[in-house]
Design a protein around this motif. Structure first.
Motif, mmCIF file in Angstrom:
data_model
loop_
_atom_site.group_PDB
_atom_site.id
_atom_site.type_symbol
_atom_site.label_atom_id
_atom_site.label_comp_id
_atom_site.label_asym_id
_atom_site.label_seq_id
_atom_site.Cartn_x
_atom_site.Cartn_y
_atom_site.Cartn_z
ATOM 1 N N GLY A 145 -5.595 -52.017 -15.629
ATOM 2 C CA GLY A 145 -4.543 -52.988 -15.353
ATOM 3 C C GLY A 145 -4.383 -53.164 -13.856
ATOM 4 O O GLY A 145 -5.151 -52.601 -13.068
ATOM 5 N N PHE A 146 -3.368 -53.944 -13.456
ATOM 6 C CA PHE A 146 -3.164 -54.276 -12.046
ATOM 7 C C PHE A 146 -1.923 -53.579 -11.491
ATOM 8 O O PHE A 146 -0.798 -53.890 -11.885
ATOM 9 C CB PHE A 146 -3.026 -55.790 -11.882
ATOM 10 N N LEU A 147 -2.147 -52.670 -10.546
ATOM 11 C CA LEU A 147 -1.015 -52.044 -9.866
ATOM 12 C C LEU A 147 -0.319 -53.029 -8.937
ATOM 13 O O LEU A 147 0.821 -52.796 -8.524
ATOM 14 C CB LEU A 147 -1.484 -50.819 -9.073
ATOM 15 N N SER A 148 -0.995 -54.122 -8.605
ATOM 16 C CA SER A 148 -0.385 -55.146 -7.749
ATOM 17 C C SER A 148 0.620 -56.003 -8.510
ATOM 18 O O SER A 148 1.391 -56.751 -7.903
ATOM 19 C CB SER A 148 -1.477 -56.044 -7.155
ATOM 20 N N ASN A 149 0.622 -55.904 -9.834
ATOM 21 C CA ASN A 149 1.600 -56.609 -10.663
ATOM 22 C C ASN A 149 2.772 -55.657 -10.914
ATOM 23 O O ASN A 149 2.615 -54.651 -11.607
ATOM 24 C CB ASN A 149 0.949 -57.025 -11.984
ATOM 25 N N PRO A 150 3.954 -55.941 -10.357
ATOM 26 C CA PRO A 150 5.079 -54.994 -10.468
ATOM 27 C C PRO A 150 5.430 -54.621 -11.906
ATOM 28 O O PRO A 150 5.711 -53.450 -12.197
ATOM 29 C CB PRO A 150 6.232 -55.744 -9.790
ATOM 30 N N GLU A 151 5.402 -55.608 -12.801
ATOM 31 C CA GLU A 151 5.751 -55.314 -14.192
ATOM 32 C C GLU A 151 4.726 -54.381 -14.832
ATOM 33 O O GLU A 151 5.080 -53.401 -15.497
ATOM 34 C CB GLU A 151 5.844 -56.610 -14.995
ATOM 35 N N GLU A 152 3.445 -54.693 -14.613
ATOM 36 C CA GLU A 152 2.400 -53.861 -15.213
ATOM 37 C C GLU A 152 2.370 -52.478 -14.568
ATOM 38 O O GLU A 152 2.164 -51.468 -15.252
ATOM 39 C CB GLU A 152 1.038 -54.539 -15.085
ATOM 40 N N ALA A 153 2.592 -52.420 -13.258
ATOM 41 C CA ALA A 153 2.629 -51.122 -12.577
ATOM 42 C C ALA A 153 3.725 -50.238 -13.161
ATOM 43 O O ALA A 153 3.545 -49.025 -13.328
ATOM 44 C CB ALA A 153 2.846 -51.322 -11.079
ATOM 45 N N GLY A 154 4.861 -50.852 -13.496
ATOM 46 C CA GLY A 154 5.954 -50.092 -14.088
ATOM 47 C C GLY A 154 5.576 -49.473 -15.417
ATOM 48 O O GLY A 154 6.035 -48.372 -15.761
ATOM 49 N N ARG A 155 4.717 -50.147 -16.162
ATOM 50 C CA ARG A 155 4.311 -49.619 -17.467
ATOM 51 C C ARG A 155 3.468 -48.357 -17.315
ATOM 52 O O ARG A 155 3.452 -47.501 -18.204
ATOM 53 C CB ARG A 155 3.536 -50.683 -18.252
ATOM 54 N N PHE A 156 2.764 -48.241 -16.186
ATOM 55 C CA PHE A 156 1.927 -47.057 -15.978
ATOM 56 C C PHE A 156 2.748 -45.817 -15.614
ATOM 57 O O PHE A 156 2.191 -44.732 -15.471
ATOM 58 C CB PHE A 156 0.869 -47.338 -14.908
ATOM 59 N N GLU A 157 4.038 -45.978 -15.479
ATOM 60 C CA GLU A 157 4.919 -44.821 -15.300
ATOM 61 C C GLU A 157 5.516 -44.369 -16.627
ATOM 62 O O GLU A 157 6.275 -43.406 -16.676
ATOM 63 C CB GLU A 157 6.023 -45.166 -14.305
ATOM 64 N N ASP A 158 5.158 -45.073 -17.696
ATOM 65 C CA ASP A 158 5.651 -44.779 -19.041
ATOM 66 C C ASP A 158 4.615 -43.924 -19.775
ATOM 67 O O ASP A 158 3.483 -44.363 -20.002
ATOM 68 C CB ASP A 158 5.891 -46.097 -19.781
ATOM 69 N N GLU A 159 4.992 -42.706 -20.143
ATOM 70 C CA GLU A 159 4.075 -41.785 -20.818
ATOM 71 C C GLU A 159 3.514 -42.393 -22.105
ATOM 72 O O GLU A 159 2.335 -42.224 -22.431
ATOM 73 C CB GLU A 159 4.802 -40.472 -21.143
ATOM 74 N N GLU A 160 4.356 -43.097 -22.830
ATOM 75 C CA GLU A 160 3.921 -43.687 -24.096
ATOM 76 C C GLU A 160 2.849 -44.750 -23.866
ATOM 77 O O GLU A 160 1.889 -44.857 -24.639
ATOM 78 C CB GLU A 160 5.122 -44.295 -24.821
ATOM 79 N N TYR A 161 3.004 -45.524 -22.795
ATOM 80 C CA TYR A 161 2.014 -46.563 -22.505
ATOM 81 C C TYR A 161 0.682 -45.943 -22.081
ATOM 82 O O TYR A 161 -0.389 -46.422 -22.470
ATOM 83 C CB TYR A 161 2.528 -47.501 -21.416
#
Length: 233
Positions: free
Chosen positions: A197-213
């Motif tokens: 995914g894209f860490l440059s996308n704030p919404e998608e980056a936030g998902r990578f802080e979610d253990e479930e995701y």
């Protein structure tokens, strides 16, 4: 004459034991290979970057090397539970360059060379290199890349990408064959490079802080691989 008979007897016994062992081994392999979906597969997982090279980052400072390693640990667990033997190029926040190598560029070059060397000398069936992308803040979605020289890589990439699309429901990207990625070009076995995914996308980056995701991402990759090998049976 008696001496020759006594010499021949232990040789015959050894041959008999070896023969029985080979028959048993073949029987065991034939009758246990289907117990788990990835039994007998040897897979290298390569968590991208590490050490002095953190890779891309989000606005909040979430680093690519950290996320790639977290996904890799989860993927390793899925693969091992399915019967695969899994090797990892790194299990800590380190690169593979020698301690004496100086300069970021030199370390990155040597690190990549060492990863490819490990893959090529491991005797593995395939490798998965995990990364995260960067670019426009509007770009999003996981994408799977492969070397078109390997037909199996293409089939595997399409199956894995299909699972990422189906399960994550946040990408319409397609698997892509490329010829300009060092690891894919230099590896001598089939493999994939997955940009999760894209860490440059704030919404998608936030998902990578979610253990479930993170777990969902790893599960999607695993299920794609399992489907690929099931189709090969």
């Amino acid at each position: 004459m008696k001496k020759m008979i006594w010499l021949a007897f232990p040789l015959l016994a050894i041959a008999l034991i070896v023969g029985v062992y080979n028959i048993f081994s073949a029987y065991w392999s034939e009758n246990t290979s289907g117990l788990l979906p990835l039994s007998g597969q040897v897979i290298v997982i390569d968590p991208g970057h590490g050490g002095v090279d953190g890779g891309s980052s989000s606005r909040e400072g979430l680093m690519e090397d950290e996320v790639a390693l977290e996904i890799s640990f989860r993927l390793r667990d899925y693969l091992q539970s399915a019967g695969a033997l899994v090797l990892m190029t790194r299990e800590e926040d380190v690169d593979l360059a020698a301690p004496s190598t100086e300069g970021l560029r030199n370390r990155k070059v040597e690190d990549l060379q060492k990863r490819v060397q490990l893959i090529n000398e491991s005797g593995s069936d395939l490798f998965i290199s995990l990364h995260l992308n960067a670019g426009s803040s509007n770009w999003r979605g996981a994408q799977t890349f492969y070397n078109p020289a390997f037909t199996e890589s293409q089939m595997m990439a399409e199956t894995v990408q299909g699972e990422l699309t189906r399960q994550l429901e946040n990408t319409n990207r397609k698997a892509a064959g490329v010829n300009n990625i060092y690891m894919l070009d230099s590896a001598e076995i089939p493999g994939l490079l997955i940009e999760a995914g894209f860490l440059s996308n704030p919404e998608e980056a936030g998902r990578f802080e979610d253990e479930e995701y993170l777990d969902q991402m790893a599960a999607s990759i695993y299920q794609g691989l399992a489907r690929h090998f099931d189709a090969d049976q």
